[in-house]
Scaffold this active site. Structure first.
Site, PDB file in Angstrom:
ATOM      1  N   ALA A 131       0.822  -1.211   0.000  1.00 19.74           N
ATOM      2  CA  ALA A 131       0.000   0.000   0.000  1.00 19.74           C
ATOM      3  C   ALA A 131       0.853   1.258   0.000  1.00 19.74           C
ATOM      4  O   ALA A 131       1.948   1.290   0.572  1.00 19.74           O
ATOM      5  CB  ALA A 131      -0.918   0.000   1.218  1.00 19.74           C
ATOM      6  N   GLY A 176      -0.041  -5.826  -0.214  1.00 15.46           N
ATOM      7  CA  GLY A 176      -0.613  -5.857  -1.552  1.00 15.46           C
ATOM      8  C   GLY A 176       0.355  -6.325  -2.614  1.00 15.46           C
ATOM      9  O   GLY A 176      -0.065  -6.841  -3.656  1.00 15.46           O
ATOM     10  N   GLU A 179       0.025  -9.966  -2.524  1.00 17.81           N
ATOM     11  CA  GLU A 179      -1.290 -10.292  -3.059  1.00 17.81           C
ATOM     12  C   GLU A 179      -1.292 -10.225  -4.584  1.00 17.81           C
ATOM     13  O   GLU A 179      -1.948 -11.039  -5.243  1.00 17.81           O
ATOM     14  CB  GLU A 179      -2.336  -9.340  -2.474  1.00 17.81           C
ATOM     15  CG  GLU A 179      -2.619  -9.629  -1.008  1.00 17.81           C
ATOM     16  CD  GLU A 179      -3.570  -8.641  -0.370  1.00 17.81           C
ATOM     17  OE1 GLU A 179      -4.553  -9.066   0.253  1.00 17.81           O
ATOM     18  OE2 GLU A 179      -3.315  -7.421  -0.485  1.00 17.81           O
ATOM     19  N   GLU A 199      -0.153  -7.198   7.127  1.00 18.12           N
ATOM     20  CA  GLU A 199      -1.221  -6.260   7.493  1.00 18.12           C
ATOM     21  C   GLU A 199      -1.543  -6.258   8.984  1.00 18.12           C
ATOM     22  O   GLU A 199      -1.885  -5.208   9.544  1.00 18.12           O
ATOM     23  CB  GLU A 199      -2.481  -6.575   6.684  1.00 18.12           C
ATOM     24  CG  GLU A 199      -2.440  -6.120   5.235  1.00 18.12           C
ATOM     25  CD  GLU A 199      -1.739  -7.104   4.313  1.00 18.12           C
ATOM     26  OE1 GLU A 199      -1.754  -6.884   3.089  1.00 18.12           O
ATOM     27  OE2 GLU A 199      -1.168  -8.099   4.821  1.00 18.12           O
TER      28      GLU A 199
END
Length: 329
Positions: A131, A176, A179, A199
Protein backbone atom coordinates in the site's frame (compact mmCIF):
# COMPACT_ATOMS: atom_id res chain seq x y z
CA UNK A 1 2.95 -29.83 9.02
CA UNK A 2 4.85 -29.27 12.31
CA UNK A 3 7.81 -31.14 10.84
CA UNK A 4 7.74 -28.83 7.82
CA UNK A 5 7.63 -25.75 10.00
CA UNK A 6 10.63 -26.96 11.99
CA UNK A 7 12.59 -27.35 8.74
CA UNK A 8 11.79 -23.85 7.51
CA UNK A 9 14.58 -21.37 8.24
CA UNK A 10 13.50 -18.64 10.66
CA UNK A 11 14.63 -15.05 10.61
CA UNK A 12 14.98 -13.41 13.98
CA UNK A 13 12.42 -10.65 14.48
CA UNK A 14 11.65 -10.99 10.79
CA UNK A 15 8.25 -9.30 11.00
CA UNK A 16 9.71 -6.19 12.63
CA UNK A 17 12.71 -6.17 10.31
CA UNK A 18 10.53 -6.54 7.24
CA UNK A 19 8.13 -3.84 8.43
CA UNK A 20 10.97 -1.39 9.10
CA UNK A 21 12.37 -2.14 5.64
CA UNK A 22 9.06 -1.46 3.91
CA UNK A 23 8.29 1.69 5.88
CA UNK A 24 11.74 3.03 5.06
CA UNK A 25 11.44 2.19 1.38
CA UNK A 26 7.97 3.67 0.99
CA UNK A 27 9.15 6.91 2.65
CA UNK A 28 12.22 7.29 0.46
CA UNK A 29 12.00 9.88 -2.29
CA UNK A 30 14.56 10.43 -4.99
CA UNK A 31 15.38 13.86 -6.37
CA UNK A 32 15.51 12.65 -9.98
CA UNK A 33 12.27 12.44 -12.00
CA UNK A 34 10.64 9.05 -12.35
CA UNK A 35 12.14 7.31 -15.41
CA UNK A 36 9.72 6.42 -18.17
CA UNK A 37 9.67 2.66 -18.61
CA UNK A 38 9.14 2.73 -22.33
CA UNK A 39 11.97 5.17 -22.90
CA UNK A 40 14.75 2.89 -21.72
CA UNK A 41 16.12 1.21 -18.63
CA UNK A 42 14.91 1.89 -15.14
CA UNK A 43 17.70 1.52 -12.63
CA UNK A 44 18.65 -2.07 -12.05
CA UNK A 45 16.87 -3.56 -15.02
CA UNK A 46 18.60 -5.79 -17.52
CA UNK A 47 17.00 -5.58 -20.93
CA UNK A 48 16.71 -2.31 -22.82
CA UNK A 49 13.87 -1.69 -25.24
CA UNK A 50 12.63 1.09 -27.44
CA UNK A 51 9.50 3.25 -27.07
CA UNK A 52 8.01 1.45 -30.05
CA UNK A 53 8.01 -1.77 -28.06
CA UNK A 54 5.99 -0.22 -25.26
CA UNK A 55 2.57 1.36 -25.18
CA UNK A 56 2.60 4.23 -27.63
CA UNK A 57 -0.59 5.79 -26.27
CA UNK A 58 1.30 7.01 -23.20
CA UNK A 59 4.06 8.84 -25.02
CA UNK A 60 2.21 12.15 -24.70
CA UNK A 61 0.78 11.51 -21.23
CA UNK A 62 1.29 14.18 -18.60
CA UNK A 63 1.27 11.70 -15.74
CA UNK A 64 4.43 9.68 -15.16
CA UNK A 65 4.37 6.14 -16.46
CA UNK A 66 4.33 3.76 -13.48
CA UNK A 67 3.31 0.56 -15.26
CA UNK A 68 4.16 -0.36 -18.84
CA UNK A 69 3.94 -3.23 -21.29
CA UNK A 70 6.67 -4.87 -23.32
CA UNK A 71 6.23 -7.55 -25.97
CA UNK A 72 9.22 -9.78 -26.58
CA UNK A 73 10.17 -10.62 -30.15
CA UNK A 74 11.93 -13.31 -32.16
CA UNK A 75 11.92 -16.71 -30.50
CA UNK A 76 10.24 -15.15 -27.46
CA UNK A 77 7.33 -13.79 -29.49
CA UNK A 78 4.21 -14.41 -27.41
CA UNK A 79 5.82 -13.53 -24.07
CA UNK A 80 4.53 -10.23 -22.71
CA UNK A 81 6.02 -8.40 -19.75
CA UNK A 82 4.15 -6.11 -17.38
CA UNK A 83 6.79 -3.68 -16.13
CA UNK A 84 6.33 -2.00 -12.76
CA UNK A 85 8.51 1.11 -12.45
CA UNK A 86 7.17 3.47 -9.83
CA UNK A 87 10.69 4.38 -8.84
CA UNK A 88 10.01 6.95 -6.15
CA UNK A 89 7.59 4.86 -4.12
CA UNK A 90 9.00 1.37 -4.71
CA UNK A 91 5.97 0.29 -6.79
CA UNK A 92 3.59 1.13 -3.94
CA UNK A 93 -0.04 0.62 -4.90
CA UNK A 94 -1.18 4.22 -5.36
CA UNK A 95 -4.08 5.55 -7.40
CA UNK A 96 -2.09 6.13 -10.58
CA UNK A 97 -0.23 2.83 -10.37
CA UNK A 98 -3.45 0.88 -9.87
CA UNK A 99 -5.23 2.77 -12.66
CA UNK A 100 -2.44 2.09 -15.15
CA UNK A 101 -2.20 -1.56 -14.08
CA UNK A 102 -5.96 -1.99 -14.48
CA UNK A 103 -5.78 -0.56 -18.02
CA UNK A 104 -2.98 -2.91 -19.02
CA UNK A 105 -4.59 -6.00 -17.53
CA UNK A 106 -7.87 -5.14 -19.25
CA UNK A 107 -6.11 -4.92 -22.61
CA UNK A 108 -4.39 -8.27 -22.04
CA UNK A 109 -7.65 -10.06 -21.24
CA UNK A 110 -8.60 -10.07 -24.93
CA UNK A 111 -5.09 -10.33 -26.36
CA UNK A 112 -4.87 -13.60 -28.30
CA UNK A 113 -1.22 -12.95 -29.21
CA UNK A 114 -0.13 -13.02 -25.56
CA UNK A 115 0.73 -16.61 -24.61
CA UNK A 116 2.50 -15.96 -21.30
CA UNK A 117 2.56 -12.80 -19.17
CA UNK A 118 5.44 -12.04 -16.79
CA UNK A 119 4.96 -9.43 -14.05
CA UNK A 120 8.30 -7.92 -13.10
CA UNK A 121 9.73 -4.86 -11.38
CA UNK A 122 12.27 -2.45 -12.80
CA UNK A 123 12.87 -0.93 -9.35
CA UNK A 124 15.97 -2.43 -7.69
CA UNK A 125 15.39 -4.59 -4.63
CA UNK A 126 11.62 -4.54 -4.66
CA UNK A 127 8.77 -6.29 -6.45
CA UNK A 128 5.98 -4.26 -4.87
CA UNK A 129 6.05 -2.60 -1.45
CA UNK A 130 2.29 -2.86 -0.93
CA UNK A 131 0.00 0.00 0.00
CA UNK A 132 0.97 3.60 -0.60
CA UNK A 133 0.89 4.75 3.02
CA UNK A 134 1.13 8.44 2.13
CA UNK A 135 -1.95 8.29 -0.08
CA UNK A 136 -3.81 6.04 2.37
CA UNK A 137 -3.21 8.52 5.22
CA UNK A 138 -5.19 11.16 3.30
CA UNK A 139 -8.26 8.94 2.85
CA UNK A 140 -11.28 8.83 5.14
CA UNK A 141 -12.88 5.50 6.06
CA UNK A 142 -15.18 5.44 3.04
CA UNK A 143 -12.44 6.35 0.58
CA UNK A 144 -10.12 3.75 2.06
CA UNK A 145 -12.78 1.04 1.80
CA UNK A 146 -13.51 1.92 -1.84
CA UNK A 147 -9.83 1.96 -2.73
CA UNK A 148 -9.19 -1.45 -1.16
CA UNK A 149 -12.26 -2.77 -3.00
CA UNK A 150 -10.63 -1.50 -6.21
CA UNK A 151 -7.40 -3.30 -5.31
CA UNK A 152 -9.33 -6.52 -4.70
CA UNK A 153 -10.99 -6.08 -8.11
CA UNK A 154 -7.60 -5.56 -9.78
CA UNK A 155 -6.17 -8.74 -8.29
CA UNK A 156 -9.23 -10.62 -9.52
CA UNK A 157 -8.66 -9.17 -12.99
CA UNK A 158 -5.11 -10.50 -12.94
CA UNK A 159 -6.23 -13.91 -11.68
CA UNK A 160 -8.82 -14.12 -14.47
CA UNK A 161 -6.39 -13.44 -17.31
CA UNK A 162 -6.85 -16.36 -19.72
CA UNK A 163 -3.16 -17.04 -20.33
CA UNK A 164 -0.56 -18.23 -17.77
CA UNK A 165 0.90 -15.46 -15.63
CA UNK A 166 4.22 -15.48 -13.76
CA UNK A 167 5.35 -13.10 -11.00
CA UNK A 168 9.12 -12.58 -10.88
CA UNK A 169 9.87 -11.59 -7.27
CA UNK A 170 13.38 -10.16 -7.18
CA UNK A 171 12.98 -8.26 -3.94
CA UNK A 172 10.44 -7.19 -1.36
CA UNK A 173 6.81 -8.27 -1.93
CA UNK A 174 4.66 -7.50 1.09
CA UNK A 175 1.02 -6.76 1.74
CA UNK A 176 -0.61 -5.86 -1.55
CA UNK A 177 2.65 -6.67 -3.32
CA UNK A 178 2.43 -10.31 -2.29
CA UNK A 179 -1.29 -10.29 -3.06
CA UNK A 180 -0.41 -9.22 -6.60
CA UNK A 181 2.06 -12.11 -6.87
CA UNK A 182 -0.53 -14.52 -5.45
CA UNK A 183 -2.98 -13.44 -8.16
CA UNK A 184 -0.54 -14.82 -10.74
CA UNK A 185 -0.53 -18.51 -11.66
CA UNK A 186 3.18 -19.08 -10.99
CA UNK A 187 5.88 -17.33 -8.98
CA UNK A 188 9.67 -17.28 -9.11
CA UNK A 189 11.73 -15.66 -6.38
CA UNK A 190 15.30 -14.74 -5.62
CA UNK A 191 16.51 -16.41 -2.44
CA UNK A 192 17.10 -12.94 -1.01
CA UNK A 193 13.52 -11.81 -1.65
CA UNK A 194 11.27 -11.08 1.32
CA UNK A 195 7.56 -11.94 1.11
CA UNK A 196 4.77 -11.61 3.62
CA UNK A 197 1.25 -10.45 4.37
CA UNK A 198 2.16 -7.97 7.10
CA UNK A 199 -1.22 -6.26 7.49
CA UNK A 200 -1.81 -7.44 11.08
CA UNK A 201 1.31 -5.49 12.12
CA UNK A 202 -0.55 -2.37 10.99
CA UNK A 203 -3.91 -3.15 12.55
CA UNK A 204 -5.37 -4.55 9.34
CA UNK A 205 -5.87 -7.86 7.58
CA UNK A 206 -5.09 -8.73 3.95
CA UNK A 207 -7.82 -7.03 1.94
CA UNK A 208 -6.93 -7.60 -1.73
CA UNK A 209 -7.39 -11.35 -1.83
CA UNK A 210 -4.48 -12.43 0.35
CA UNK A 211 -6.59 -13.99 3.10
CA UNK A 212 -8.18 -16.25 0.47
CA UNK A 213 -5.39 -16.94 -2.03
CA UNK A 214 -2.61 -17.64 0.49
CA UNK A 215 -4.51 -20.55 2.17
CA UNK A 216 -5.37 -21.95 -1.26
CA UNK A 217 -1.67 -21.79 -2.18
CA UNK A 218 0.15 -23.09 0.92
CA UNK A 219 -2.63 -24.58 3.06
CA UNK A 220 -4.77 -22.93 5.71
CA UNK A 221 -2.66 -23.84 8.79
CA UNK A 222 0.55 -22.35 7.48
CA UNK A 223 -1.29 -19.39 5.96
CA UNK A 224 -2.82 -18.63 9.35
CA UNK A 225 0.63 -18.63 10.95
CA UNK A 226 2.03 -16.18 8.40
CA UNK A 227 -0.98 -13.86 8.52
CA UNK A 228 -1.43 -13.94 12.32
CA UNK A 229 2.27 -13.16 12.90
CA UNK A 230 2.79 -10.86 9.91
CA UNK A 231 6.04 -12.74 9.33
CA UNK A 232 8.10 -12.34 6.16
CA UNK A 233 9.85 -15.32 4.56
CA UNK A 234 12.76 -15.53 2.16
CA UNK A 235 12.82 -17.19 -1.22
CA UNK A 236 14.02 -20.59 0.02
CA UNK A 237 11.37 -20.79 2.75
CA UNK A 238 8.76 -19.69 0.22
CA UNK A 239 9.80 -22.53 -2.07
CA UNK A 240 9.65 -25.11 0.73
CA UNK A 241 6.13 -24.09 1.73
CA UNK A 242 4.88 -23.93 -1.87
CA UNK A 243 4.46 -20.17 -1.99
CA UNK A 244 6.71 -19.96 -5.06
CA UNK A 245 7.44 -22.46 -7.82
CA UNK A 246 11.15 -21.76 -8.12
CA UNK A 247 13.77 -20.01 -5.99
CA UNK A 248 17.20 -19.02 -7.27
CA UNK A 249 20.24 -17.25 -5.84
CA UNK A 250 20.26 -13.57 -6.64
CA UNK A 251 22.75 -12.44 -9.29
CA UNK A 252 24.86 -9.31 -9.60
CA UNK A 253 22.31 -7.53 -11.76
CA UNK A 254 19.51 -8.20 -9.28
CA UNK A 255 17.18 -9.92 -11.76
CA UNK A 256 17.65 -13.64 -11.05
CA UNK A 257 13.93 -14.24 -10.44
CA UNK A 258 13.08 -12.49 -13.70
CA UNK A 259 15.56 -14.65 -15.61
CA UNK A 260 14.03 -17.75 -14.03
CA UNK A 261 10.52 -16.52 -14.87
CA UNK A 262 11.63 -15.99 -18.47
CA UNK A 263 13.02 -19.53 -18.55
CA UNK A 264 9.71 -20.84 -17.25
CA UNK A 265 7.78 -18.79 -19.80
CA UNK A 266 9.93 -20.27 -22.56
CA UNK A 267 8.92 -23.76 -21.42
CA UNK A 268 5.25 -22.81 -21.74
CA UNK A 269 5.59 -20.89 -25.00
CA UNK A 270 5.89 -23.88 -27.42
CA UNK A 271 2.74 -25.56 -26.12
CA UNK A 272 -0.65 -25.20 -27.81
CA UNK A 273 -1.93 -21.84 -26.52
CA UNK A 274 -5.64 -22.72 -26.67
CA UNK A 275 -5.01 -25.96 -24.79
CA UNK A 276 -2.97 -24.12 -22.14
CA UNK A 277 -5.71 -21.54 -21.68
CA UNK A 278 -8.40 -24.19 -21.35
CA UNK A 279 -6.24 -26.13 -18.90
CA UNK A 280 -5.97 -22.98 -16.76
CA UNK A 281 -9.73 -22.50 -16.94
CA UNK A 282 -10.38 -26.10 -15.95
CA UNK A 283 -8.05 -25.95 -12.94
CA UNK A 284 -9.11 -22.51 -11.70
CA UNK A 285 -12.81 -23.32 -11.86
CA UNK A 286 -12.51 -26.95 -10.83
CA UNK A 287 -10.61 -26.31 -7.61
CA UNK A 288 -13.53 -24.27 -6.25
CA UNK A 289 -16.19 -27.01 -6.57
CA UNK A 290 -16.68 -30.67 -5.66
CA UNK A 291 -14.98 -33.36 -7.72
CA UNK A 292 -18.12 -34.29 -9.64
CA UNK A 293 -18.69 -30.71 -10.77
CA UNK A 294 -14.98 -30.36 -11.48
CA UNK A 295 -15.11 -33.32 -13.86
CA UNK A 296 -17.97 -31.65 -15.71
CA UNK A 297 -15.88 -28.47 -16.01
CA UNK A 298 -12.96 -30.48 -17.36
CA UNK A 299 -15.24 -32.06 -19.95
CA UNK A 300 -16.49 -28.66 -21.12
CA UNK A 301 -12.97 -27.27 -21.40
CA UNK A 302 -11.78 -30.40 -23.21
CA UNK A 303 -14.61 -30.02 -25.71
CA UNK A 304 -13.35 -26.55 -26.58
CA UNK A 305 -10.02 -27.86 -27.93
CA UNK A 306 -11.33 -30.85 -29.91
CA UNK A 307 -12.24 -28.86 -33.06
CA UNK A 308 -9.10 -26.69 -33.08
CA UNK A 309 -6.43 -26.71 -35.76
CA UNK A 310 -3.85 -26.93 -33.00
CA UNK A 311 -5.19 -30.30 -31.87
CA UNK A 312 -4.97 -31.60 -35.43
CA UNK A 313 -1.44 -30.19 -35.71
CA UNK A 314 -0.46 -31.89 -32.46
CA UNK A 315 -1.66 -35.25 -33.71
CA UNK A 316 0.00 -34.79 -37.11
CA UNK A 317 3.31 -33.75 -35.52
CA UNK A 318 3.25 -36.83 -33.31
CA UNK A 319 2.63 -39.17 -36.24
CA UNK A 320 5.25 -37.43 -38.41
CA UNK A 321 7.75 -37.33 -35.52
CA UNK A 322 8.38 -33.61 -35.77
CA UNK A 323 7.91 -30.63 -33.44
CA UNK A 324 4.40 -29.18 -33.65
CA UNK A 325 3.84 -25.68 -35.02
CA UNK A 326 0.92 -24.26 -33.10
CA UNK A 327 -0.89 -21.14 -34.30
CA UNK A 328 -3.51 -20.69 -31.61
CA UNK A 329 -6.38 -21.59 -33.94
Amino acid sequence: MSALLRRLPRIGNSSKTCLRLILRETREQTSAPTPRCGAGLCAGSLTAFSPAQSRGQHTEAVDPLEVDLRRLEGEDDGIVEVLMCRQKARNALGHMFVSQMRELVSSLSSDSAARVVVFRSLVPGVFCAGADLKERALMDHTESDLFVHGLRSLMTQIALLPMPTIAAVDGVAVGGGLELALACDLRTAASSAQMGLIETTRGLLPGAGGSQRLPRTIGITLAKELIFTGRCVGGLSALQMGLVNRSVDQNQTGDAAYREALSLAREILPQAPLAVRQAKEAMNRGVEVNISSAMAIERMCYAQVIPTQDRQEGMAAFIEKRPPRYTGK
